[in-house]
Design an enzyme around this catalytic site. Sequence first.
Site: not given
Ligand code: PNW
Length: 453
Positions: A164, A356
């Site tokens: 990401e 994920e």
């Molecule tokens: C992902 N958003 O993070 C990460 O790859 C993980 O480490 C994390 O724990 C998981 O998703 C859950 O949040 C994100 O704001 C964090 O759209 C924020 C966003 C998307 C993915």
Amino acid sequence: MPLPKDFIWGVAGASYQVEGAWNEDGKGPSIWDTYTHSRQSPVRHHDTGDIACDHYHRVKEDVALLSEIGVKAYRFSISWSRVIPDGIGEVNPKGLAFYSDLVDELLAAGIEPMITLYHWDMPQGIFDRGGWMNPDIVSWFERYTKVIVDALSDRVKYWFTINEPQIFLGLGYYTGAHAPFLKMCDRDLLVMTKHVLLSHGTAVKVIRENAKTAPKIAYAPTGPTFIPDNDSEEAIEKARAKSFAFDGDGYLFSNSWWSDPIFLGRFPEGAKEFFGDDMPEFTKEEWDLISAPLDFYGCNIYTAMRDMKELAASDAKDGLVGEPITAINWAITPDVLYWSARFFYERYKVPVMITENGCANVDYVHLDGKVHDPQRIDFTTRYLRAFLKAGEDGIPLAGYIYWSFMDNFEWGIGYDARFGLVHVNYQTQKRTLKDSAYWYRDVIASNGESLWK
Ligand code: PNW
């Protein structure tokens, strides 16, 4: 239609979120160590990953839990500063041994290890040298990748370069919600974009040229998938166009800013006009490096984007009035997995793996000693049904990786959010399989058939 026998059912985690042992056995600090320790850290409750799930000391127990769930694959990331403490100097043999042992434990349990090289915990030593701003990061990442590939590729087949870029640049260097908690301008964000893309391409080359077993390589982006308002061709086309729009202001979080360079060898239309002289430039050789073929499209997807202006009766900004949400307010929108699979396959033409997807819930150990999480089971059933429907419509699906294996440090919101199939009591480190873990075990054992019962 039954799924192919080799469909990958997995779970995921990431080094800083689970390992703990932040300064043990020669590990160097990462930016998440340094800045969660700072007085200014905006992380909820001032939480840190110092101990997290103490996974570093509990690998055997944790692999036994993975085995109990029956997963085919475990996606985990490597802490760069555990292996190379300052990011660029001597290798720390104990750090490397930790991952080598983890790989051996997984293989002995019949679980495919899937490695993410960069899941956000940049070595402090690299950040102090300018981090993503320094062009040398490309060769530092190249060397780090080579160290890992030399040590583990005799046993590891699946590789993700970076996780990401949307979030680690967008939240780390633009909104300031993630370490190193900065707010920078486009000029610098574009320099960093350039170095992230070159680092990705260089890592792909290192893996392809040095892996001892035939590798499967991808990266794991997130991004906004818009879902159509109805079944008409017009609505579908509109959702597709919005999902890949360059989107000016929101470019860092977009799909096309990152995936068009990597899969199509060019930036999205409109970018050059928007940025003018600040636009990153690449030579022909660099474009070839960045866009070298990948084996599948990794998607980290939790919730859909909708055109709220058109959908909302009120002026609700974040969602429809009273719509179903998870414990961290993300809207529950199962069809996003169908449309993501379809849109990404149609544009980038490689099989799609959900790398994920998962549900944050208010889990705790109930009076009977179990963790009942019907919301997560319902959520995941709906999302998986939608994803598998894309397979029935002819989209090649490479696998589904639930986020997360166990509850862990959820970045800016600390330990408040629980995504795991396994409950973690952070006071005692006791693990408890949630109902959803047993449910997932049945899904895997039936290769998806139980989802329809
Ligand atoms: C992902 N958003 O993070 C990460 O790859 C993980 O480490 C994390 O724990 C998981 O998703 C859950 O949040 C994100 O704001 C964090 O759209 C924020 C966003 C998307 C993915």
